[in-house]
Design an enzyme around this catalytic site. Structure first.
Site, PDB file in Angstrom:
ATOM      1  N   SER A 208     -12.684  14.845 -16.003  1.00  0.00           N
ATOM      2  CA  SER A 208     -14.104  15.033 -16.283  1.00  0.00           C
ATOM      3  C   SER A 208     -14.329  15.121 -17.796  1.00  0.00           C
ATOM      4  O   SER A 208     -13.936  14.215 -18.526  1.00  0.00           O
ATOM      5  CB  SER A 208     -14.593  16.276 -15.537  1.00  0.00           C
ATOM      6  OG  SER A 208     -16.000  16.370 -15.571  1.00  0.00           O
ATOM      7  N   ASP A 417     -18.804   8.314  -8.258  1.00  0.00           N
ATOM      8  CA  ASP A 417     -18.588   9.635  -8.838  1.00  0.00           C
ATOM      9  C   ASP A 417     -19.915  10.179  -9.346  1.00  0.00           C
ATOM     10  O   ASP A 417     -20.525   9.582 -10.226  1.00  0.00           O
ATOM     11  CB  ASP A 417     -17.582   9.519  -9.982  1.00  0.00           C
ATOM     12  CG  ASP A 417     -17.204  10.853 -10.605  1.00  0.00           C
ATOM     13  OD1 ASP A 417     -18.039  11.775 -10.633  1.00  0.00           O
ATOM     14  OD2 ASP A 417     -16.062  10.972 -11.074  1.00  0.00           O
ATOM     15  N   HIS A 446     -15.851  13.503  -7.337  1.00  0.00           N
ATOM     16  CA  HIS A 446     -15.513  13.728  -8.747  1.00  0.00           C
ATOM     17  C   HIS A 446     -14.058  14.151  -8.833  1.00  0.00           C
ATOM     18  O   HIS A 446     -13.674  15.203  -8.342  1.00  0.00           O
ATOM     19  CB  HIS A 446     -16.435  14.805  -9.313  1.00  0.00           C
ATOM     20  CG  HIS A 446     -16.316  14.978 -10.798  1.00  0.00           C
ATOM     21  ND1 HIS A 446     -16.386  13.923 -11.669  1.00  0.00           N
ATOM     22  CD2 HIS A 446     -16.138  16.091 -11.560  1.00  0.00           C
ATOM     23  CE1 HIS A 446     -16.269  14.372 -12.916  1.00  0.00           C
ATOM     24  NE2 HIS A 446     -16.110  15.677 -12.868  1.00  0.00           N
TER      25      HIS A 446
END
Length: 484
Positions: A208, A417, A446
């Site tokens: 991320s 995502d 994610h």
């Protein structure tokens, strides 16, 4: 966005680094038990001191908390694998223990454990590393990250709240740290950690927001970068205004997965077709805008839906929440996360300090109106004003990600995502040029590598790279795999 990963993460050979054992590495660090709240018996911790301001390296120093999970096979040990779970605002000290937790569906493979000491750290400003505060109130914390404005007046209201939060950050007891809590400085801290560990190079696994941190590190220190894995990537500008607006794209791309799930499970009563489930979303949001149920208004409902889309495992819970709200029943109370003030405060520091944000309230009103139409699920929220509109100008220009450096980056990305949409990863991939290869997995959620993600093709590609240095000759598209 630091949610899911915090809850649960044919070949080209890169330049090799001779394997060294823990017993032979020069390091003056003193390792000992980790802080009590880390609660990971497998880890040991230490402190690395770094400059608060790298323009004054001999000036004020701050402590960076570092953890280590020692290689399980010193004979195979290659070096260290630094990790970051995302955020910004995400603590990383316990992350090596999370990645290797055997209760996970897909923990870090033993082959990777054998080759590296897995290193975690709390980035500057976070938790055990010079934590910052904005003295956020419970009401400010309860707004979470995505307050949804229904009209231009709501943007003005949110501007007032954002200005207040920014002023609190600028006047808190940690205000002196504010200009220096940035991704570039955290990347410099990573190199100080490398030096303190006595390692000529570091490998890296970031998820991320951690992808941008890794991209900045390998841009600033290409010669000290070994094998770099970026899982679920932001664009080349990091968590800037564009990335925030992309969240709306991510939700539009991911939501059909949930709509299909809910339609296939009629016990929730949310519709029997994906189209009916989508209509139910707008119906519930409008009803909660008019009449909140014990603090759950339309804005919070939209934000909760967005965050539960981070993992397929969250879909049954999300459907149950919708069912309860549809029946006029309150959700079970959910206390804010521990250290919520620091999580959100450090998040503001990094996002607002990394790049300049627009200042005009009228401009945000225009963007909100446009994005409400273009991305009706949550676009008005991701185009909304934030405290960054009232932040001081960044002390340095954003790091420009480019193609100069060794070809040692492997990106892995889900097609659907919500938090770091495919378009951002494609932008970063283009910026890296031949430095990178990208593996895409036909799945939603994610986080594409391990932890909660089950695409064997993608997982094997990353594990092979970390353990052997071999990458796909070209970008690799992994097909969907059967559920279960």
């Amino acid at each position: 966005m630091y949610v899911a990963l915090a809850l649960a993460v044919a070949a080209v050979t890169t330049a090799s680094v001779p394997a060294t054992s823990a017993a032979t590495r020069p390091s003056a660090l003193q390792w000992g038990p980790c802080p009590a709240d880390v609660a990971a018996a497998t880890l040991e911790c230490t402190i690395v001191q770094v400059p608060l301001d790298y323009r004054e390296p001999k000036g004020r120093q701050i402590d960076i908390a570092v953890s280590r999970l020692v290689s399980s096979d010193p004979a195979q040990r290659r070096g260290v694998l630094l990790t970051n779970p995302g955020g910004p605002g995400g603590a990383g000290l316990a992350y090596p223990a999370l990645l290797t937790n055997p209760v996970l569906p897909h923990p870090l493979p033993q082959s990777v454990r054998d080759r590296y000491d897995v290193i975690g750290f709390d980035p500057r400003g976070v938790d055990h590393s010079a934590p910052v505060t904005c003295d956020l109130t419970p009401d400010q914390i309860a707004r979470l990250n995505l307050p949804y404005p229904n009209n231009a007046a709501d943007v003005v209201r949110d501007a007032t709240i954002s200005k207040t939060i920014a002023q609190q950050c600028l006047t808190s007891e940690t205000a002196a740290l504010l200009p220096h809590i940035t991704t570039a400085n955290t990347a410099r801290d990573m190199d100080r950690i490398r030096e303190a560990l006595g390692e000529p190079k570091i490998s890296y696994l970031g998820a991320s927001y951690g992808t941008y941190l890794g991209a900045v590190y390998t841009t600033l220190f290409p010669a000290r970068s070994d094998r770099i894995v970026l899982d679920s990537s932001l664009g080349s500008g990091g968590y800037d205004r564009t990335a925030f607006q992309r969240l709306a794209v991510g939700m539009e791309e991911r939501f059909p997965d949930f709509a299909t799930f809910a339609a296939a499970n009629p016990q929730y009563g949310l519709g029997t077709t994906p189209g009916q489930v989508r209509a139910k979303y707008f119906d519930l949001a409008a009803r909660l805008d008019r009449t909140p149920i014990q603090g759950v208004d339309g804005s919070l409902f939209r934000g909760i839906t967005f965050e539960y889309l981070y993992s397929d495992l969250g879909m049954p819970t999300l459907a149950a929440i919708w069912k309860a709200l549809d029946a006029g029943q309150p959700m079970p109370p959910a206390p804010p996360p521990a250290k919520a003030d620091n999580i959100l405060s450090s998040r503001h520091h990094v996002i607002c300090g990394d790049s300049p944000w627009p200042k005009s309230v009228r401009g945000y009103q225009r963007d909100v109106a446009e994005h409400r139409v273009a991305y009706p699920l949550i676009g008005a929220a991701t185009a909304n004003i934030t405290p960054c509109a009232y932040w001081p100008s960044p002390v340095e220009r954003p790091v420009r990600i480019g193609d100069r450096g060794p070809s040692n980056v492997l990106m892995v990305q889900n097609l659907r995502d919500p938090g770091t949409p495919l378009s951002g990863a494609q932008e970063l991939r283009k910026a890296f040029g031949d430095r990178a290869r990208m593996v895409t997995a036909d799945q939603g959620g994610h986080g594409a590598y391990l932890v909660l993600a089950g695409n064997t093709c993608a997982n094997d590609a990353v594990t092979t790279f970390l353990t052997t240095g071999r990458r796909p000759h070209h970008d690799l598209a992994c097909p969907a795999e059967p559920a279960g």
